[in-house]
Scaffold this motif. Sequence first.
Motif, PDB file in Angstrom:
ATOM      1  N   PRO A 123      -6.469  77.880  64.391  1.00 25.08           N
ATOM      2  CA  PRO A 123      -6.962  77.414  63.097  1.00 25.08           C
ATOM      3  C   PRO A 123      -5.964  76.552  62.298  1.00 25.08           C
ATOM      4  N   ASP A 124      -4.676  76.612  62.693  1.00 20.26           N
ATOM      5  CA  ASP A 124      -3.696  75.777  61.976  1.00 20.26           C
ATOM      6  C   ASP A 124      -3.681  74.343  62.508  1.00 20.26           C
ATOM      7  N   LYS A 125      -4.461  74.095  63.566  1.00 20.84           N
ATOM      8  CA  LYS A 125      -4.462  72.749  64.165  1.00 20.84           C
ATOM      9  C   LYS A 125      -5.808  72.054  63.920  1.00 20.84           C
ATOM     10  N   TYR A 126      -5.758  70.752  63.851  1.00 20.21           N
ATOM     11  CA  TYR A 126      -6.985  69.979  63.710  1.00 20.21           C
ATOM     12  C   TYR A 126      -7.283  69.225  65.007  1.00 20.21           C
ATOM     13  N   VAL A 127      -8.555  68.967  65.262  1.00 17.88           N
ATOM     14  CA  VAL A 127      -8.921  68.078  66.371  1.00 17.88           C
ATOM     15  C   VAL A 127      -9.892  67.032  65.843  1.00 17.88           C
ATOM     16  N   GLN A 128      -9.853  65.879  66.509  1.00 19.54           N
ATOM     17  CA  GLN A 128     -10.715  64.783  66.090  1.00 19.54           C
ATOM     18  C   GLN A 128     -12.137  65.053  66.572  1.00 19.54           C
ATOM     19  N   GLN A 129     -13.097  64.932  65.663  1.00 22.65           N
ATOM     20  CA  GLN A 129     -14.476  65.243  66.029  1.00 22.65           C
ATOM     21  C   GLN A 129     -15.361  64.018  66.107  1.00 22.65           C
ATOM     22  N   GLY A 130     -14.922  62.932  65.552  1.00 22.15           N
ATOM     23  CA  GLY A 130     -15.752  61.738  65.598  1.00 22.15           C
ATOM     24  C   GLY A 130     -15.232  60.697  64.625  1.00 22.15           C
ATOM     25  N   VAL A 131     -15.903  59.569  64.594  1.00 23.63           N
ATOM     26  CA  VAL A 131     -15.465  58.459  63.741  1.00 23.63           C
ATOM     27  C   VAL A 131     -16.464  58.280  62.599  1.00 23.63           C
ATOM     28  N   ILE A 132     -15.992  58.342  61.386  1.00 25.19           N
ATOM     29  CA  ILE A 132     -16.873  58.111  60.228  1.00 25.19           C
ATOM     30  C   ILE A 132     -17.058  56.610  60.040  1.00 25.19           C
ATOM     31  N   SER A 133     -15.932  55.886  60.114  1.00 21.30           N
ATOM     32  CA  SER A 133     -15.995  54.428  60.004  1.00 21.30           C
ATOM     33  C   SER A 133     -14.870  53.840  60.850  1.00 21.30           C
ATOM     34  N   THR A 134     -15.141  52.727  61.527  1.00 21.14           N
ATOM     35  CA  THR A 134     -14.096  52.141  62.372  1.00 21.14           C
ATOM     36  C   THR A 134     -12.961  51.583  61.517  1.00 21.14           C
ATOM     37  N   HIS A 135     -13.341  50.999  60.371  1.00 21.98           N
ATOM     38  CA  HIS A 135     -12.344  50.402  59.479  1.00 21.98           C
ATOM     39  C   HIS A 135     -12.319  51.174  58.160  1.00 21.98           C
ATOM     40  N   SER A 136     -11.307  50.909  57.365  1.00 24.17           N
ATOM     41  CA  SER A 136     -11.202  51.543  56.053  1.00 24.17           C
ATOM     42  C   SER A 136     -12.429  51.207  55.204  1.00 24.17           C
ATOM     43  N   ARG A 137     -12.980  52.224  54.525  1.00 24.55           N
ATOM     44  CA  ARG A 137     -14.061  51.941  53.580  1.00 24.55           C
ATOM     45  C   ARG A 137     -13.507  51.720  52.182  1.00 24.55           C
ATOM     46  N   LEU A 138     -12.221  51.927  52.053  1.00 27.08           N
ATOM     47  CA  LEU A 138     -11.565  51.827  50.750  1.00 27.08           C
ATOM     48  C   LEU A 138     -11.010  50.413  50.519  1.00 27.08           C
ATOM     49  N   PHE A 139     -10.532  49.814  51.596  1.00 27.50           N
ATOM     50  CA  PHE A 139      -9.903  48.493  51.498  1.00 27.50           C
ATOM     51  C   PHE A 139     -10.658  47.499  52.375  1.00 27.50           C
ATOM     52  N   GLU A 140     -10.768  46.281  51.877  1.00 24.31           N
ATOM     53  CA  GLU A 140     -11.495  45.244  52.612  1.00 24.31           C
ATOM     54  C   GLU A 140     -10.683  44.806  53.839  1.00 24.31           C
ATOM     55  N   SER A 141     -11.361  44.626  54.966  1.00 20.07           N
ATOM     56  CA  SER A 141     -10.672  44.137  56.149  1.00 20.07           C
ATOM     57  C   SER A 141     -10.569  42.615  56.075  1.00 20.07           C
ATOM     58  N   LEU A 142      -9.425  42.092  56.489  1.00 25.30           N
ATOM     59  CA  LEU A 142      -9.263  40.631  56.447  1.00 25.30           C
ATOM     60  C   LEU A 142      -9.160  40.052  57.848  1.00 25.30           C
ATOM     61  N   MET A 143      -9.609  40.797  58.830  1.00 24.72           N
ATOM     62  CA  MET A 143      -9.514  40.299  60.216  1.00 24.72           C
ATOM     63  C   MET A 143     -10.622  39.302  60.505  1.00 24.72           C
TER      64      MET A 143
END
Lengths: 143, 476
Positions: A123-143
């Motif tokens: 329980p002290d460890k985390y595992v990745q369960q999936g992707v909510i968004s490929t890129h940041s939803r907070l900052f605009e991507s400039l790619m």
Amino acid sequence: MEAETTLQPLLSIVPAAQNNINTKFIVLDKERVPLEGNHKTCRALVADDTAAVHFQLWGDECDAVEPGDILLLTKGIFSDIRNNFLLRAGKRGKLEKVGEFTMNFVETPNLSEMRWASHPQRPDKYVQQGVISTHSRLFESLM
Amino acid sequence: MASKLTERCPHEAESSLEITLRQAFCCLQPQLSPPFPLTIPTQEQYSQLNKAILYGILCEPHLAKVHIKHLHAVITDGYEYFTSILIKIVNEMHGKLVDSAKRQLIWVTREMVDVSAIGFDGLLVALLRQIVGGDFGEENLWLCFEMVSLFSSKWDCMLEEVPLVLTGALYVFLRLLSDHCRVMNVPKIESLRKMEKDFCVKMLREKFDLCLKIGRDLVRILQDLVHVPEFRAVWKDLLYDPSTFGVDDFLDISKLYNTRTSKWYFLLRVTPQMESQLRFLLTHVKFGSQKRYQIWFTRKFLSVPEKNAVVIDIVRFICCAHHPSNDIIHSDIIPRWAVTGWLLKSSMKNYVEANSKLALFYDWLFFNEKVDNVMNIEPAVLLMVHSIPNYIDLTNSLLEFLLILLDNYDLERKEIVLRGISTAFHTLVRKGVIKSLDVLINCHKLSANLRERLAELLSGCSGIAESSRIPTSQML
């Protein structure tokens, strides 16, 4: 010079309640308006050539850090702060500017935009369960 | 008590160079005041002592005379190691040095010139590169003033020992004058301008044989100063009375046109930090991922309108001093033409834009396969060709500019320019930089007049238009 610490790529970081992350990244963007509370905080988008993540700047870090800065984080922590997975220096860690500009980065995957869940056996460890968004939803991507 | 060497921002790491210097100083401090030990140091001790004394000179101005005496007494390598650390300091941390250390640095540089230290030429070059074009801040103008004073006062010694550095200084001060002669109301600028002019005119009038070594870019930067009486006179003599310069084989300005300028001169006008960022962009950043880097570069170096003029120097640097390897050329890294296109599209004053285009095409005008490198003219042609789909206005304006240069650059020597430009086009095709010129000649998005004139030029029967005669000096 301090003893050389091994730096880990951002992609290898998992949330944990431990101050043990040593890594180097470049700041891509920063929230313009810091959150004023007992202590000023603001979020930044940071990345290396393996992954991006949101970083929580604290106190005078908010003004000292600028996009384009290359930062060295020692004894940092990646954890859940009010349902946001943020990397930060924390009280025991250290954030230092070591350069500018000359570092490659990717904007995806973003570790703060992953779904993390507690490890079934540990329980002290985390595992990745999936992707909510490929890129940041907070900052605009400039790619 | 030694004062600090640099001013650091909060959260900024101390540089490893500063740490080693300070450690050497702290460790050897007891030995840095008389009586000095007479023992002969080992190689390692010698290096440490050099570092410690240098730190003392920079951080203890009140004891600088003691330290320099000590240095003169212990030196066994002609100051080679000492100047090499000085050069590192200038390149890596000049901008961060505290004011007193900057002053000490100039003082010790003068000392190094006086003793003809090995490597003092490199030190002078490093300092010249720290002067920022278009920066009218007090610190920057102070450095200009110190450097021009140094070159003027040590003239004879430099002429004898490092004549090439004098030509570098001429290139730098002529280039700075074109900024310094465009402003008013900047305190102390008048006296600085006078010193810069005196130095440059003395070089041009008395040591023209040396000035010739700069090559064609000497003409390009002098041309930008024709509105200044002292240089207008030089310019007239260059064109109409070349014998006044007293150099036997200088019979015509075309001698300068025919000499390609060494990339060394272009490096003198970009700071080491600018150079490292541009080289990183052009060797590590993928085409399509450059936007943030461009924003950061603009914010740091081009945000003040007066500083924009450095774009001219950057264009010359990219064309002539940064030639990528074949691996890079065939990779997905951002190509040079795209970076020059971005720079030309950044907002700037008209004269900067015209001069930047001139910088982009300058080697075209006198292109000669025997002395010129196709890599110097490659960015311009690729920029014109690759801009056709989405930025046809840029292609149009670049081609138009090139044809205006052909008509007006030098009315008396039109044949030279015609030969240069047409050789440039043909060489670009022959070397496979572009497959064929049809891409321009048959491009219907381009203005018909330009296409017609281009076809004429390439067919080798270009009529030299007698119309629109504008004196060269008014062109830009």
